[in-house]
Scaffold this motif. Structure first.
Motif, PDB file in Angstrom:
ATOM      1  N   THR A 263      46.378  35.471  45.794  1.00  0.00           N
ATOM      2  CA  THR A 263      45.890  34.605  44.730  1.00  0.00           C
ATOM      3  C   THR A 263      47.044  34.079  43.878  1.00  0.00           C
ATOM      4  O   THR A 263      47.125  32.880  43.577  1.00  0.00           O
ATOM      5  CB  THR A 263      44.895  35.377  43.848  1.00  0.00           C
ATOM      6  OG1 THR A 263      43.816  35.842  44.653  1.00  0.00           O
ATOM      7  CG2 THR A 263      44.344  34.481  42.750  1.00  0.00           C
ATOM      8  N   MET A 264      47.943  34.981  43.494  1.00  0.00           N
ATOM      9  CA  MET A 264      49.067  34.565  42.653  1.00  0.00           C
ATOM     10  C   MET A 264      49.988  33.595  43.387  1.00  0.00           C
ATOM     11  O   MET A 264      50.386  32.565  42.839  1.00  0.00           O
ATOM     12  CB  MET A 264      49.837  35.795  42.186  1.00  0.00           C
ATOM     13  CG  MET A 264      49.100  36.632  41.151  1.00  0.00           C
ATOM     14  SD  MET A 264      50.134  37.959  40.467  1.00  0.00           S
ATOM     15  CE  MET A 264      50.250  39.024  41.900  1.00  0.00           C
ATOM     16  N   THR A 265      50.322  33.929  44.626  1.00  0.00           N
ATOM     17  CA  THR A 265      51.256  33.064  45.361  1.00  0.00           C
ATOM     18  C   THR A 265      50.631  31.713  45.674  1.00  0.00           C
ATOM     19  O   THR A 265      51.319  30.693  45.632  1.00  0.00           O
ATOM     20  CB  THR A 265      51.682  33.759  46.659  1.00  0.00           C
ATOM     21  OG1 THR A 265      50.518  34.146  47.423  1.00  0.00           O
ATOM     22  CG2 THR A 265      52.494  35.006  46.359  1.00  0.00           C
TER      23      THR A 265
ATOM     24  N   GLU B  45      43.176  22.024  42.997  1.00  0.00           N
ATOM     25  CA  GLU B  45      41.824  22.533  43.193  1.00  0.00           C
ATOM     26  C   GLU B  45      41.750  23.963  42.631  1.00  0.00           C
ATOM     27  O   GLU B  45      42.409  24.869  43.117  1.00  0.00           O
ATOM     28  CB  GLU B  45      41.462  22.533  44.674  1.00  0.00           C
ATOM     29  CG  GLU B  45      40.031  22.991  44.937  1.00  0.00           C
ATOM     30  CD  GLU B  45      39.692  22.972  46.412  1.00  0.00           C
ATOM     31  OE1 GLU B  45      38.573  23.373  46.776  1.00  0.00           O
ATOM     32  OE2 GLU B  45      40.556  22.551  47.214  1.00  0.00           O
ATOM     33  N   VAL B  46      40.953  24.142  41.607  1.00  0.00           N
ATOM     34  CA  VAL B  46      40.811  25.439  40.938  1.00  0.00           C
ATOM     35  C   VAL B  46      39.652  26.188  41.576  1.00  0.00           C
ATOM     36  O   VAL B  46      38.517  25.694  41.600  1.00  0.00           O
ATOM     37  CB  VAL B  46      40.583  25.265  39.426  1.00  0.00           C
ATOM     38  CG1 VAL B  46      40.485  26.624  38.737  1.00  0.00           C
ATOM     39  CG2 VAL B  46      41.706  24.436  38.816  1.00  0.00           C
ATOM     40  N   THR B  47      39.934  27.380  42.105  1.00  0.00           N
ATOM     41  CA  THR B  47      38.920  28.154  42.822  1.00  0.00           C
ATOM     42  C   THR B  47      38.631  29.505  42.182  1.00  0.00           C
ATOM     43  O   THR B  47      37.782  30.235  42.677  1.00  0.00           O
ATOM     44  CB  THR B  47      39.360  28.386  44.277  1.00  0.00           C
ATOM     45  OG1 THR B  47      40.625  29.062  44.291  1.00  0.00           O
ATOM     46  CG2 THR B  47      39.493  27.061  45.015  1.00  0.00           C
ATOM     47  N   SER B  48      39.344  29.884  41.124  1.00  0.00           N
ATOM     48  CA  SER B  48      39.138  31.194  40.514  1.00  0.00           C
ATOM     49  C   SER B  48      38.942  31.020  39.013  1.00  0.00           C
ATOM     50  O   SER B  48      38.913  29.897  38.492  1.00  0.00           O
ATOM     51  CB  SER B  48      40.328  32.118  40.800  1.00  0.00           C
ATOM     52  OG  SER B  48      41.527  31.551  40.294  1.00  0.00           O
TER      53      SER B  48
ATOM     54  N   GLN C 179      43.764  33.844  34.565  1.00  0.00           N
ATOM     55  CA  GLN C 179      44.778  33.166  33.766  1.00  0.00           C
ATOM     56  C   GLN C 179      45.512  32.103  34.567  1.00  0.00           C
ATOM     57  O   GLN C 179      45.854  31.041  34.043  1.00  0.00           O
ATOM     58  CB  GLN C 179      45.761  34.196  33.213  1.00  0.00           C
ATOM     59  CG  GLN C 179      46.735  33.615  32.188  1.00  0.00           C
ATOM     60  CD  GLN C 179      47.648  34.659  31.595  1.00  0.00           C
ATOM     61  OE1 GLN C 179      47.811  35.723  32.178  1.00  0.00           O
ATOM     62  NE2 GLN C 179      48.231  34.400  30.454  1.00  0.00           N
ATOM     63  N   LEU C 180      45.760  32.388  35.853  1.00  0.00           N
ATOM     64  CA  LEU C 180      46.414  31.376  36.690  1.00  0.00           C
ATOM     65  C   LEU C 180      45.517  30.160  36.867  1.00  0.00           C
ATOM     66  O   LEU C 180      45.992  29.022  36.910  1.00  0.00           O
ATOM     67  CB  LEU C 180      46.766  31.991  38.047  1.00  0.00           C
ATOM     68  CG  LEU C 180      47.918  33.006  38.027  1.00  0.00           C
ATOM     69  CD1 LEU C 180      48.058  33.672  39.390  1.00  0.00           C
ATOM     70  CD2 LEU C 180      49.219  32.334  37.647  1.00  0.00           C
ATOM     71  N   ALA C 181      44.196  30.406  36.987  1.00  0.00           N
ATOM     72  CA  ALA C 181      43.272  29.274  37.075  1.00  0.00           C
ATOM     73  C   ALA C 181      43.295  28.462  35.783  1.00  0.00           C
ATOM     74  O   ALA C 181      43.244  27.222  35.805  1.00  0.00           O
ATOM     75  CB  ALA C 181      41.863  29.782  37.361  1.00  0.00           C
TER      76      ALA C 181
END
Length: 731
Positions: free
Chosen positions: A405-407, A430-433, A436-438
């Protein structure tokens, strides 16, 4: 090199040039390819040079392999190999740092390997080593303890025999002792045992079984009789191993010694194995650690075994290694040293005890006391191992998912930045989560969207500014450039817009050879709308005042032209030559009909007659101009009416004032007197004082001083309104 001889001989000039260009291009490409292969870094070049040098040294060493030259070449090759290895290791480390460690995914993987995998592997390795050492210590301890136990039993039995013989001698000193001790249970346990009884140093009795190997009584060396009881694993003169015990007693007839001897045979060792596997006892040599059968034990300076070599006749083995009970039930070999004495000399020797076993055999021996509960312990251990394995597998899966997920998020952000760097602001991640990264990805999308809108607004602003610049240039043409003055009046005007274009208006209108019109206005609002209305006012005033500039009105009467045409032309001239009040009323009606309700303007319009020095004017809501006399008197031109464009059918009153030589007429907009700072408004009095103090200067210089004073009064703030100033001086 560059072109063939056939091309030079038979081809045309164009063909020759084409052939030469092709060959030059090919050579340049070859050189570029070789340059790309040659490393640019110093370490890379050094590695290639060292590799070439090592190859040369290797070839030369094959030719000169003997003598001092060969030795020198070997030393040089070894040194170059070491340096080359170090350089290659540094290059590899640099590649790992610059290439492999550049991606976040690789960094996380290496981090997890160092944090999670390597510690687990180290723990497993440490557990395996500890388990191996424990198993070895346990297996060898079982055998050595059983061997020591057997020796102690022999010592105990031997001590009992010695005590009985000593008592027998004490009660019957003249008789030879005769004890049938071989009928005891020890006979069954040690069928090869032999017993020698010594009175003094003379053998008095030898008792043995039919399986005993001893054929003659044994002598007791002095070191064995120093204590009452002695027991040890010994090596006789024939290089055979025995368990021997010596018991010494003092009697009336002297010292009595009893020696019990049991040979170390497979039968004896089998009693100690007890399902443990295969036990092998290897004896040491006697002469320089080597015996006739080929046994050799080598020791270091501390007495530890370095190597052990034996022949088939140098060891005693017993037991059997059963088949594997599973994949993990591997064969294990463990060894330990045993202290062995030479019987005749008492010198200490070292033997080697080797145990061949399996984990299943050790487990059975370890938990033998638990009986049927041993399987429960094994099942519990297996369950704990499976549970820990499941936890580790779950942790691995979770770690992989989190890492992925992070990579992926970082890779998406990097790709998006590349698109933005290329100018593609329409790219979206494209945001899928929902982590915080999303949120960071959504922020990036919002940022690029804002940038896209900002650039669009910036382009629109630039377009508007470009149009405003054009409007500014057009408006600048509306202000008077070539000022036509009359004989007794000099004029000057200036307008400083608050924005790109101005809503203020001023104009100098030549009306015939002896009249000059002065117009000053202020349109409501600022910016484009005010500038457009200003242009309308400018056009109207010019149309109704510049009668002398209309060709049809100034053209001479043509011969034969009808009287009616001449009358109409004269009537039109009289209509256009109107007083300022009438013109102001016409302007008001025109603006009222053609502009929105909220749009209006203030206007001052006056006409100066050079012959009479009289200024006739009308004021439509504009700030009253000021006439400053040569003697310093101030006369405001206060006659006026309503603003133009706000109401219809409004009339305006005309007024006149006489100007004397040296009088200065000052007309201004509210942008001159209304600017404020911490000291208040600039004000009309300050304007009058500046004009009075500088009245002797040219009108252009007076205008500059007034405008500079107003700007200084405003300070660093934004100019609030258009600044317009019109000056006229009678002469």
């Amino acid at each position: 090199m560059f072109c063939s001889w056939a091309a030079l001989k038979a081809g045309t000039g164009d063909e020759i040039r084409k052939s030469m260009n092709t060959d030059i291009t090919r050579v340049m490409r070859e050189k570029a390819g070789l340059a790309a292969l040659w490393p640019k870094a110093v370490l890379g070049r050094l590695a290639i040079l060292l590799a070439v040098l090592l190859a040369v040294l290797t070839l030369v060493r094959r030719i000169a392999t003997t003598g001092p030259a060969g030795v020198s070449l070997n030393v040089a090759s070894t040194f170059v190999s070491i340096v080359l290895t170090i350089v290659v290791a540094m290059l590899l480390l640099r590649w790992v740092r610059q290439k492999l460690m550049w991606r976040l995914r690789n960094r996380l993987i290496i981090t997890y390997v160092f944090i999670g995998v390597i510690p687990i592997l180290l723990l497993l390795a440490m557990s395996a080593i500890a388990g191996y050492l424990f198993a070895g210590q346990f297996s060898t301890f079982v055998v050595t303890s059983d061997l020591s136990s057997e020796l102690r039993r022999i010592e105990a039995a031997n001590s009992t025999i010695a005590t009985e013989i000593a008592q027998h001698i004490a009660t019957a000193p003249g008789k030879t002792p005769s004890i049938k001790f071989l009928d005891e249970p020890m006979q069954r346990e040690f069928p090869e045992r032999s017993v020698t009884v010594l009175v003094g140093n003379e053998p008095a009795l030898l008792e043995k079984t039919g399986d005993a190997k001893e054929t003659e009584p044994l002598a007791a060396p002095d070191y064995t009789t120093e204590k009452a009881n002695f027991g040890s694993l010994v090596l006789d003169t024939k290089n055979q191993m025995y368990l021997r015990a010596v018991a010494t007693r003092q009697t009336a007839r002297g010292r009595v010694s009893v020696i019990s001897s049991v040979p170390v045979t497979p039968t004896l060792l089998s009693k100690m194995v007890q399902g443990l596997g295969v036990v092998t006892l290897q004896r040491p040599g006697r002469d320089n650690n080597r015996d006739k059968s080929g046994v050799q034990v080598n020791f270091d300076s501390s007495g530890s075994i370095v190597s052990f070599k034996n022949s088939p006749d140098s060891s005693v083995s017993a037991g059997e290694l059963r088949a594997k009970q599973g994949r993990m039930d591997v064969e294990l070999n463990f060894g330990t040293v045993l202290a062995i004495r030479e019987w005749d000399t008492g010198k200490a020797r070292t033997g080697l005890l080797v145990v061949q076993t399996r984990p299943s055999l050790l487990y059975e021996r370890l938990f033998r006391t638990l009986g049927e509960f041993a399987n429960m312990v094994f099942s519990a251990l297996v369950a704990v191992a499976i549970f820990f394995a499941l936890i580790e597998l779950l942790a691995l899966i979770v770690g992989i998912r989190l890492t992925r997920t992070m990579t992926q998020s970082v890779a998406s952000l990097y790709e998006a930045t590349q698109h933005v760097n290329a100018g593609n602001l329409s790219h979206r991640i494209e945001v899928t989560s929902k982590d915080q990264l999303a949120a960071l990805e959504m922020s990036f999308n919002s940022m690029t969207g804002s940038l896209q809108e900002l650039i669009a607004e910036q382009k629109e602003k630039q377009r508007i500014e470009s149009e405003l610049m054009i409007a500014q240039e057009v408006q600048a043409l509306l202000f008077p450039r070539d000022i036509t003055e009359v004989d007794t009046l000099e004029v000057h005007g200036i307008c400083r817009p608050a924005r790109t274009v101005s809503g203020d208006y001023y104009d100098f209108l030549p009306v015939g050879p002896n009249r000059l019109g002065l117009a000053v206005g202020d349109i409501s609002g600022k910016g484009i709308s005010a500038a457009l209305l200003m242009a309308t006012v400018h056009a109207f005033v010019r149309a109704y005042t510049l009668v002398e500039k209309v060709p049809i009105l100034t053209a001479p009467v043509v011969v034969g032209e009808g009287r009616g045409v001449t009358h109409e032309r004269r009537k039109l001239r009289e209509t256009l030559d109107l007083p300022p009040g009438a013109l102001m009323a016409m302007l008001n009606q025109q603006l009222y009909q053609s502009t929105p309700t909220e749009k209006y303007a203030t206007m001052f319009l006056g006409f100066y007659d050079a012959r009479t020095r009289e200024l006739t004017y009308a004021n439509a809501g504009h700030l009253p101009p000021i006439l400053i006399g040569r003697d310093g008197s101030v006369r405001p031109l206060e006659t006026g009416g309503l603003v133009v464009g706000l109401f219809g059918d409004v009339t305006y009153e005309d007024a006149a004032i006489q100007m004397e030589p040296g009088d200065i007429f000052v007309a201004y907009s509210d942008g001159v007197t209304e600017p404020e700072n911490e000291f208040g408004e600039f004000g009309e009095e300050r304007l009058i004082q500046i004009v009075k103090d500088n009245r002797h200067l040219p009108l252009s210089r007076i205008s500059d001083i007034v405008i500079t004073s107003v700007i200084d009064w405003i300070g660093a703030g934004e100019q609030p309104d258009d600044v317009t100033l019109v000056l006229a001086r009678s002469r």
